[in-house]
Design a protein around this motif. Structure first.
Motif, PDB file in Angstrom:
ATOM      1  N   GLY A   1       0.786  -1.350  -0.127  1.00 18.46           N
ATOM      2  CA  GLY A   1       0.003   0.081   0.055  1.00 18.46           C
ATOM      3  C   GLY A   1       0.810   1.284   0.002  1.00 18.46           C
ATOM      4  N   VAL A   2       1.862   1.273   0.897  1.00 14.94           N
ATOM      5  CA  VAL A   2       2.688   2.498   1.052  1.00 14.94           C
ATOM      6  C   VAL A   2       3.615   2.685  -0.289  1.00 14.94           C
ATOM      7  CG1 VAL A   2       4.795   3.262   2.159  1.00 14.94           C
ATOM      8  CG2 VAL A   2       2.653   2.376   3.548  1.00 14.94           C
ATOM      9  N   SER A   3       3.988   1.437  -0.942  1.00 15.37           N
ATOM     10  CA  SER A   3       4.807   1.527  -1.887  1.00 15.37           C
ATOM     11  C   SER A   3       4.026   1.924  -3.295  1.00 15.37           C
ATOM     12  CB  SER A   3       5.393   0.081  -2.545  1.00 15.37           C
ATOM     13  OG  SER A   3       5.895   0.202  -3.428  1.00 15.37           O
ATOM     14  N   ASN A   4       2.696   1.689  -3.296  1.00 17.96           N
ATOM     15  CA  ASN A   4       1.723   2.373  -4.387  1.00 17.96           C
ATOM     16  C   ASN A   4       1.730   3.837  -4.366  1.00 17.96           C
ATOM     17  OD1 ASN A   4       1.498  -0.323  -5.723  1.00 17.96           O
ATOM     18  ND2 ASN A   4      -0.113  -0.916  -4.710  1.00 17.96           N
ATOM     19  N   ILE A   5       1.539   4.196  -2.955  1.00 15.33           N
ATOM     20  CA  ILE A   5       1.302   5.694  -2.868  1.00 15.33           C
ATOM     21  C   ILE A   5       2.585   6.416  -3.239  1.00 15.33           C
ATOM     22  CG2 ILE A   5       0.887   7.598  -0.928  1.00 15.33           C
ATOM     23  CD1 ILE A   5      -0.720   5.279   0.638  1.00 15.33           C
ATOM     24  N   LEU A   6       3.519   5.730  -2.913  1.00 16.83           N
ATOM     25  CA  LEU A   6       5.189   6.385  -3.215  1.00 16.83           C
ATOM     26  C   LEU A   6       5.257   6.721  -4.945  1.00 16.83           C
ATOM     27  CD1 LEU A   6       7.375   4.791  -0.413  1.00 16.83           C
ATOM     28  CD2 LEU A   6       6.915   7.353  -0.580  1.00 16.83           C
ATOM     29  N   ILE A   7       4.833   5.407  -5.475  1.00 17.19           N
ATOM     30  CA  ILE A   7       4.807   5.369  -6.878  1.00 17.19           C
ATOM     31  C   ILE A   7       3.926   6.542  -7.259  1.00 17.19           C
ATOM     32  CG2 ILE A   7       4.323   4.148  -9.124  1.00 17.19           C
ATOM     33  CD1 ILE A   7       5.216   1.637  -7.560  1.00 17.19           C
ATOM     34  N   ALA A   8       2.926   6.589  -7.045  1.00 16.79           N
ATOM     35  CA  ALA A   8       1.600   7.728  -7.168  1.00 16.79           C
ATOM     36  C   ALA A   8       2.248   9.005  -7.007  1.00 16.79           C
ATOM     37  CB  ALA A   8       0.433   7.164  -6.617  1.00 16.79           C
ATOM     38  N   THR A   9       2.958   9.390  -6.038  1.00 11.06           N
ATOM     39  CA  THR A   9       3.542  10.489  -5.666  1.00 11.06           C
ATOM     40  C   THR A   9       4.627  10.937  -6.297  1.00 11.06           C
ATOM     41  OG1 THR A   9       3.001   9.916  -3.161  1.00 11.06           O
ATOM     42  CG2 THR A   9       4.363  11.831  -3.583  1.00 11.06           C
ATOM     43  N   ILE A  10       5.496   9.853  -6.695  1.00 10.60           N
ATOM     44  CA  ILE A  10       6.742  10.238  -7.729  1.00 10.60           C
ATOM     45  C   ILE A  10       5.996  10.583  -9.162  1.00 10.60           C
ATOM     46  CG2 ILE A  10       8.582   9.165  -8.912  1.00 10.60           C
ATOM     47  CD1 ILE A  10       9.064   7.562  -6.514  1.00 10.60           C
ATOM     48  N   ALA A  11       5.047   9.786  -9.563  1.00  9.83           N
ATOM     49  CA  ALA A  11       4.578  10.069 -11.020  1.00  9.83           C
ATOM     50  C   ALA A  11       3.897  11.547 -10.884  1.00  9.83           C
ATOM     51  CB  ALA A  11       3.408   9.062 -11.196  1.00  9.83           C
ATOM     52  N   VAL A  12       3.265  11.856  -9.983  1.00  8.98           N
ATOM     53  CA  VAL A  12       2.364  13.415  -9.588  1.00  8.98           C
ATOM     54  C   VAL A  12       3.577  14.152  -9.794  1.00  8.98           C
ATOM     55  CG1 VAL A  12       1.107  14.886  -8.354  1.00  8.98           C
ATOM     56  CG2 VAL A  12       0.198  12.273  -8.616  1.00  8.98           C
ATOM     57  N   ILE A  13       4.746  14.125  -9.012  1.00 15.60           N
ATOM     58  CA  ILE A  13       5.612  15.062  -9.044  1.00 15.60           C
ATOM     59  C   ILE A  13       6.226  15.142 -10.362  1.00 15.60           C
ATOM     60  CG2 ILE A  13       7.998  15.411  -8.285  1.00 15.60           C
ATOM     61  CD1 ILE A  13       7.325  14.215  -5.485  1.00 15.60           C
ATOM     62  N   PHE A  14       6.315  14.112 -11.052  1.00 23.06           N
ATOM     63  CA  PHE A  14       7.124  14.223 -12.450  1.00 23.06           C
ATOM     64  C   PHE A  14       6.137  14.971 -13.482  1.00 23.06           C
ATOM     65  CE2 PHE A  14      10.583  11.500 -11.632  1.00 23.06           C
ATOM     66  CZ  PHE A  14      11.487  11.735 -12.663  1.00 23.06           C
ATOM     67  N   ILE A  15       5.038  14.990 -13.250  1.00 23.40           N
ATOM     68  CA  ILE A  15       3.743  15.426 -14.036  1.00 23.40           C
ATOM     69  C   ILE A  15       3.882  16.889 -13.614  1.00 23.40           C
ATOM     70  CG2 ILE A  15       1.474  15.870 -14.837  1.00 23.40           C
ATOM     71  CD1 ILE A  15       1.222  12.730 -14.157  1.00 23.40           C
ATOM     72  N   GLN A  16       3.798  17.343 -12.452  1.00 23.70           N
ATOM     73  CA  GLN A  16       3.914  18.819 -11.911  1.00 23.70           C
ATOM     74  C   GLN A  16       5.067  19.204 -12.366  1.00 23.70           C
ATOM     75  OE1 GLN A  16       2.147  20.696 -10.559  1.00 23.70           O
ATOM     76  NE2 GLN A  16       2.305  21.314  -8.619  1.00 23.70           N
ATOM     77  N   LEU A  17       6.120  18.772 -12.068  1.00 19.46           N
ATOM     78  CA  LEU A  17       7.830  19.299 -12.658  1.00 19.46           C
ATOM     79  C   LEU A  17       7.515  19.663 -14.275  1.00 19.46           C
ATOM     80  CD1 LEU A  17      10.188  17.228 -10.677  1.00 19.46           C
ATOM     81  CD2 LEU A  17       9.631  19.674 -10.346  1.00 19.46           C
ATOM     82  N   PHE A  18       6.956  18.587 -15.000  1.00 19.11           N
ATOM     83  CA  PHE A  18       6.726  19.174 -16.291  1.00 19.11           C
ATOM     84  C   PHE A  18       5.802  20.281 -16.577  1.00 19.11           C
ATOM     85  CE2 PHE A  18       4.594  18.800 -20.591  1.00 19.11           C
ATOM     86  CZ  PHE A  18       5.451  18.589 -21.463  1.00 19.11           C
ATOM     87  N   PHE A  19       4.863  20.453 -15.813  1.00 20.63           N
ATOM     88  CA  PHE A  19       3.911  21.761 -15.964  1.00 20.63           C
ATOM     89  C   PHE A  19       4.451  22.889 -15.381  1.00 20.63           C
ATOM     90  CE2 PHE A  19       0.492  18.983 -17.392  1.00 20.63           C
ATOM     91  CZ  PHE A  19      -0.432  19.651 -18.022  1.00 20.63           C
ATOM     92  N   GLY A  20       5.157  22.572 -14.342  1.00 22.45           N
ATOM     93  CA  GLY A  20       6.552  23.725 -13.764  1.00 22.45           C
ATOM     94  C   GLY A  20       7.006  24.101 -15.129  1.00 22.45           C
ATOM     95  N   GLY A  21       7.712  23.432 -15.640  1.00 21.77           N
ATOM     96  CA  GLY A  21       8.476  23.952 -16.912  1.00 21.77           C
ATOM     97  C   GLY A  21       7.792  24.366 -17.891  1.00 21.77           C
ATOM     98  N   LEU A  22       6.745  23.936 -18.057  1.00 24.24           N
ATOM     99  CA  LEU A  22       5.627  24.891 -19.098  1.00 24.24           C
ATOM    100  C   LEU A  22       5.108  26.283 -18.482  1.00 24.24           C
ATOM    101  CD1 LEU A  22       2.976  22.057 -20.364  1.00 24.24           C
ATOM    102  CD2 LEU A  22       5.058  23.118 -21.304  1.00 24.24           C
ATOM    103  N   MET A  23       4.927  26.231 -17.128  1.00 28.78           N
ATOM    104  CA  MET A  23       4.883  27.757 -16.395  1.00 28.78           C
ATOM    105  C   MET A  23       5.780  28.604 -16.621  1.00 28.78           C
ATOM    106  SD  MET A  23       1.989  27.778 -14.764  1.00 28.78           S
ATOM    107  CE  MET A  23       2.365  28.861 -13.044  1.00 28.78           C
ATOM    108  N   ALA A  24       7.123  28.001 -16.620  1.00 30.72           N
ATOM    109  CA  ALA A  24       8.204  28.867 -16.869  1.00 30.72           C
ATOM    110  C   ALA A  24       8.502  29.304 -17.957  1.00 30.72           C
ATOM    111  CB  ALA A  24       9.479  28.222 -16.061  1.00 30.72           C
ATOM    112  N   GLY A  25       8.294  28.393 -18.980  1.00 30.14           N
ATOM    113  CA  GLY A  25       8.655  28.550 -20.296  1.00 30.14           C
ATOM    114  C   GLY A  25       7.521  29.615 -21.135  1.00 30.14           C
TER     115      GLY A  25
END
Length: 348
Positions: free
Chosen positions: A191-215
């Protein structure tokens, strides 16, 4: 620490990860200062040194004058103004060269001393290939702004360049974790492992949109919080064209905000689900760290947005980016510690 011979290799990789974090921060400063298009040529070796005399400086400046950014945004620039933006792009590129040496020289030494297993050797080759790919993506990004129409680089290519650096950083950290930190089987929880995977995935998507925000400078589309120009969901989002705002920029900012809220929820759930980590002193600290950092990150995001029209907002923006990187590293460490030894990342 695992086997003692791995200690030097692990320290090397952790130092390499630090140099990449610094490079990402330098990339942010380069973007915020509008310096990314100041050097219009890619010279991997000859570009190491800046122009060495007045004639060389003038030649470099004349090439910059040919692109739209100078003609539209900076037509008032003098040679001294140009030198000020040239510095950050030159430093950004030279730090990339320094990173190459940081990885290459110890790699050769460890190889000669036979301190690298076959598996680790191939993993390090992947690091070099990812680094080379990152350099190529970076130049493709810069080329997107070197023309008669573009005032900045393409925001999608900027975001891809950013994410490629994040992938490289995470891969290096994962290998360093693997050769330096022992995993205990009692830490595993699906359960914790799955939450961590989901969190990592969301962070990656968030960072991508952070790049779009900046650009794209999408922050300028709605410089208010918690609302967006007086609305939670701005009606302009659903208009193909708006007389005052670009719906495309609003969408970028709206998704970036929603992902931030989702990330806070995920990290909060993670904190609740990992109460058993309190049995271990180090895990107990690791459990609290993401919760603290995700709130700091959110606050910095809001402060950056509300100060985007203030020249000092660059400081908040860089801190916002830096905390995001540390948050990702901590979550990645948490996943490593509580994942199965033969997990989904089979290539490490």
């Amino acid at each position: 620490m695992r086997a003692k011979p791995n200690k030097q290799v692990a320290i090397w990789l952790y130092c390499g990860a630090i140099t990449i974090i610094i490079q990402i921060i330098l990339g942010g400063i380069t973007r915020l200062t509008g310096s990314g298009l100041s050097i219009t040529e890619w010279q991997p070796l000859l570009g190491t040194l800046p122009p060495m005399n007045t004639a060389a400086w003038q030649d470099s400046f004349d090439k910059y004058k040919e692109i739209a950014q100078f003609k539209v945004v900076n037509p008032h620039f003098t040679l001294e103004d140009y030198k000020s933006i040239f510095f950050w792009e030159w430093l950004h590129r030279n730090w990339a060269r320094f990173i190459g040496l940081v990885f290459l020289i110890p790699f050769i030494i460890f190889l000669i001393k036979n301190q690298l297993s076959r598996r680790l050797f191939y993993q390090l080759i992947i690091i070099f290939l990812l680094g080379l790919l990152q350099a190529v993506i970076g130049w493709i990004m810069v080329k997107s702004g070197l023309n008669d129409t573009s005032l900045v680089v393409n925001e999608v290519k900027l975001a891809i360049h950013f994410i490629a650096a994040i992938i490289l950083l995470c891969y290096i950290l994962w290998i360093a974790f693997h050769i330096s930190i022992k995993r205990s089987t009692y830490n595993y929880s699906s359960g914790v492992s799955n939450i961590l995977i989901a969190t990592i995935a969301v962070i990656f998507i968030q960072l991508f949109f952070g790049g779009l925000m900046a650009g794209s400078k999408a922050a300028l589309a709605a410089v208010t919080w918690p609302d967006m120009n007086g609305y939670f969901i701005p009606p302009d989002l659903y208009q193909a064209q708006s007389p005052d705002l670009n719906a495309h920029l609003l969408w970028i900012q709206f998704i970036h905000r929603m992902l931030a809220y989702g990330l806070i929820i995920l990290v909060s759930i993670l904190y609740i689900k990992t109460t058993y980590w309190r049995k271990d002193k180090n895990l107990s600290r690791l459990r609290l760290a993401p919760l603290i950092m995700v709130w700091i990150q959110a606050i910095l995001g809001v402060v950056t947005l509300l100060n985007v029209l203030n020249p000092n907002f660059k400081i908040y923006a860089i801190l916002h980016q830096f905390v995001a990187l540390i948050l990702l590293a901590v979550i990645l460490l948490g996943y490593y510690l509580c994942s199965k030894k033969n997990g989904w990342i089979t290539f490490v």
